[in-house]
Design an enzyme around this catalytic site. Structure first.
Site, PDB file in Angstrom:
ATOM      1  N   GLN A 191     -16.194  13.591 -32.317  1.00 41.77           N
ATOM      2  CA  GLN A 191     -15.774  13.903 -30.689  1.00 41.77           C
ATOM      3  C   GLN A 191     -14.282  14.363 -30.786  1.00 41.77           C
ATOM      4  O   GLN A 191     -13.348  13.770 -31.462  1.00 41.77           O
ATOM      5  CB  GLN A 191     -15.857  12.480 -30.063  1.00 41.77           C
ATOM      6  CG  GLN A 191     -15.659  12.807 -28.392  1.00 41.77           C
ATOM      7  CD  GLN A 191     -15.532  11.608 -27.758  1.00 41.77           C
ATOM      8  OE1 GLN A 191     -14.725  10.734 -27.905  1.00 41.77           O
ATOM      9  NE2 GLN A 191     -16.390  11.826 -26.556  1.00 41.77           N
ATOM     10  N   TYR A 235      -9.472  12.550 -19.518  1.00 40.35           N
ATOM     11  CA  TYR A 235      -8.907  13.215 -20.475  1.00 40.35           C
ATOM     12  C   TYR A 235      -8.797  14.727 -20.318  1.00 40.35           C
ATOM     13  O   TYR A 235      -9.073  15.204 -19.054  1.00 40.35           O
ATOM     14  CB  TYR A 235      -9.226  12.858 -21.827  1.00 40.35           C
ATOM     15  CG  TYR A 235      -9.439  11.221 -22.230  1.00 40.35           C
ATOM     16  CD1 TYR A 235      -8.107  10.730 -22.397  1.00 40.35           C
ATOM     17  CD2 TYR A 235     -10.422  10.852 -22.307  1.00 40.35           C
ATOM     18  CE1 TYR A 235      -8.021   9.338 -22.674  1.00 40.35           C
ATOM     19  CE2 TYR A 235     -10.327   9.418 -22.431  1.00 40.35           C
ATOM     20  CZ  TYR A 235      -9.091   8.659 -22.693  1.00 40.35           C
ATOM     21  OH  TYR A 235      -9.072   7.354 -22.900  1.00 40.35           O
TER      22      TYR A 235
HETATM   23  C1  LIG Z   1     -14.288  -0.092 -27.045  1.00 34.88           C
HETATM   24  C2  LIG Z   1     -14.797   1.194 -26.219  1.00 34.88           C
HETATM   25  C3  LIG Z   1     -14.187   2.300 -26.851  1.00 34.88           C
HETATM   26  C4  LIG Z   1     -14.710   3.604 -26.295  1.00 34.88           C
HETATM   27  N1  LIG Z   1     -14.188   4.782 -26.965  1.00 34.88           N
HETATM   28  C5  LIG Z   1     -14.644   5.778 -26.179  1.00 34.88           C
HETATM   29  C6  LIG Z   1     -14.375   7.035 -26.774  1.00 34.88           C
HETATM   30  O1  LIG Z   1     -13.517   7.059 -28.061  1.00 34.88           O
HETATM   31  N2  LIG Z   1     -14.671   8.263 -26.325  1.00 34.88           N
HETATM   32  C7  LIG Z   1     -15.639   8.268 -25.225  1.00 34.88           C
HETATM   33  O2  LIG Z   1     -16.310   9.189 -24.780  1.00 34.88           O
HETATM   34  N3  LIG Z   1     -16.175   7.057 -24.583  1.00 34.88           N
HETATM   35  C8  LIG Z   1     -15.378   5.829 -25.219  1.00 34.88           C
HETATM   36  N4  LIG Z   1     -15.852   4.627 -24.636  1.00 34.88           N
HETATM   37  C9  LIG Z   1     -16.913   4.677 -23.673  1.00 34.88           C
HETATM   38  C10 LIG Z   1     -18.578   4.630 -24.248  1.00 34.88           C
HETATM   39  O3  LIG Z   1     -18.854   5.651 -25.072  1.00 34.88           O
HETATM   40  C11 LIG Z   1     -19.408   4.251 -23.474  1.00 34.88           C
HETATM   41  O4  LIG Z   1     -19.439   5.340 -22.348  1.00 34.88           O
HETATM   42  C12 LIG Z   1     -19.165   2.800 -22.505  1.00 34.88           C
HETATM   43  O5  LIG Z   1     -19.245   2.130 -23.387  1.00 34.88           O
HETATM   44  C13 LIG Z   1     -20.711   2.737 -21.592  1.00 34.88           C
HETATM   45  O6  LIG Z   1     -21.867   2.568 -22.461  1.00 34.88           O
HETATM   46  P1  LIG Z   1     -22.314   1.336 -22.798  1.00 34.88           P
HETATM   47  O7  LIG Z   1     -22.781   0.604 -21.361  1.00 34.88           O
HETATM   48  O8  LIG Z   1     -23.536   1.477 -23.607  1.00 34.88           O
HETATM   49  O9  LIG Z   1     -21.328   0.535 -23.615  1.00 34.88           O
HETATM   50  C14 LIG Z   1     -15.554   3.436 -25.222  1.00 34.88           C
HETATM   51  C15 LIG Z   1     -16.117   2.104 -24.731  1.00 34.88           C
HETATM   52  C16 LIG Z   1     -15.534   1.152 -25.251  1.00 34.88           C
HETATM   53  C17 LIG Z   1     -16.333  -0.142 -24.776  1.00 34.88           C
END
Ligand SMILES: Cc1cc2nc3c(=O)[nH]c(=O)nc-3n(C[C@H](O)[C@H](O)[C@H](O)COP(=O)(O)O)c2cc1C
Length: 362
Positions: free
Chosen positions: A98, A177
């Site tokens: 990414q 971003y």
């Molecule tokens: C600890 C953490 C780090 C994350 N880092 C990123 C990231 O580096 N890039 C990104 O696009 N989203 C990031 N996200 C968002 C996740 O990709 C995802 O969209 C979000 O957790 C919701 O999905 P979920 O309900 O399956 O957790 C992050 C989320 C969490 C909890």
């Protein structure tokens, strides 16, 4: 209708199932943004995902404002990532990088100067720095030269990703971003060809996609958006109009797959999502669409049956369940993650979540 366990082609490569690991910043690289063997172990543990999207990875020092996040702008970082991609491939997985420029969300302590954005704006809340949280500082509006240079940085980072053994890249166009700062009108107040009309606001994203596609082949490029929720001060006054125009552009550019972080419930930060855009994008875009946010096995299966999603990506469930694919297949209970160790560094809360097999052996 395909199930989560059917293979699918994402441009240049096939993936074995439609359970995607969402990008997750975990802050385990060193201060020079170089990945390491611990990260290789973490990702290899999760290689049964059809596709792993790496944690957000800086395309330049200027664009990386998260302590201990990795980069892809120099040879040491390429060598560090090669350990990771090799381990994932040996475990039978696929992984894309990414590509990240944080724009106005880079604190000068990390980026080394005043941050750059679409416009001279200041993000709300606080930046993470090595000395703790600090208020964001006002960004300067990118000049045309800045834009050309940053687009060049995306292309160079994409070439580095391929050199490091990644199967492709995902451009980070979500979560407030830089790409998102150009796209959505709460952060883009420009009056030149990169601001104002929807056509102008999608220009930066389009040029980044084109440059990355020219660098590594469009069949290896994907992009992520978060169209229907306010994130880090970024939102749009008319998301359906913006993201349908973008869907047409993605179709024209022949981008093979996209991922949408499309919230259905208020986020942890309290933002209330607007209407989902994926139903409006679907008829305009023939590439693969992965949907994200708040899914578990049953809700992901139900969403696949609606015919909009080609895949579902899981974030937090993959942090806590290295064998998430098996658990979904078996309908097994999921481990719960510990948010205290999301960004804490070290092995604890990173590579020590038990699999079903570990539990049986215990
Ligand atoms: C600890 C953490 C780090 C994350 N880092 C990123 C990231 O580096 N890039 C990104 O696009 N989203 C990031 N996200 C968002 C996740 O990709 C995802 O969209 C979000 O957790 C919701 O999905 P979920 O309900 O399956 O957790 C992050 C989320 C969490 C909890």
């Amino acid at each position: 209708m395909p199930s989560l366990f059917d293979p699918v082609t994402l441009g240049a490569f096939d993936v074995a199932n439609r359970i995607v690991m969402a990008p997750l910043t975990r802050a385990r690289a060193n201060r020079e943004a170089v990945p390491n063997a611990l990260m290789a172990e973490y990702y290899a543990q999760r290689a049964s995902a059809g596709l792993i999207i790496s944690e957000a990875t800086g395309i330049s020092r200027e664009g990386l404002g998260w302590p201990n996040a990795p980069g892809l702008w120099n040879d040491q970082q390429v060598a560090g990532w090669a350990i990771v991609t090799d381990a994932v491939h040996k475990a039978g997985g696929r992984i894309v990088a990414q590509l990240w420029h944080m724009g106005r969300l880079v604190h000068p302590d990390l980026g080394g100067g005043q941050p750059v954005s679409a416009s001279a704006t200041t993000a709300p809340d606080f930046a993470h720095t090595y000395e703790g949280k600090k208020p964001y500082v006002e960004a300067r509006a990118a000049t045309r030269d800045d834009i050309a240079r940053i687009i060049g940085d995306y292309a160079a980072a994409a070439r580095n990703a391929i050199a490091a053994g990644f199967d492709g890249v995902q451009i980070h166009g979500a979560n407030g971003y830089l790409v998102d700062q150009f796209l959505r009108d709460s952060a883009n107040q420009r009056s030149d060809e990169y601001g104002g009309s929807i056509e102008n606001r999608i220009r930066f994203a389009s040029e980044v996609i084109e440059a990355v596609g020219d660098a590594i082949g469009m069949q290896r490029v994907g992009i992520r958006f978060s169209p229907n929720v306010f994130t880090q001060g970024v939102e749009d006054s008319d998301p359906i109009a913006l993201f349908t125009a973008l869907a047409r552009r993605l179709e024209g550019l022949q981008v093979p797959w996209i991922e949408l972080r499309e919230a259905h419930a208020p986020t942890l930060a309290g933002a209330i999502p607007t209407e989902p855009v994926s139903p409006a994008m679907r008829p305009l875009y023939s590439g693969r669409i992965a949907l994200n946010s708040d899914y578990d096995g049953p809700s992901a299966t139900a969403r696949m049956a609606e015919g909009i999603a080609d895949a579902i990506s899981f974030g937090r469930p993959f942090i806590a369940n290295p064998d998430l694919v098996d658990r979904i297949r078996l309908g097994a209970e999921l481990n719960t993650g510990d948010s205290a160790t999301y960004y804490s560094g070290g092995a604890a809360g990173y590579i020590d979540y038990p699999t079903l097999e570990d539990r049986e052996a215990a």
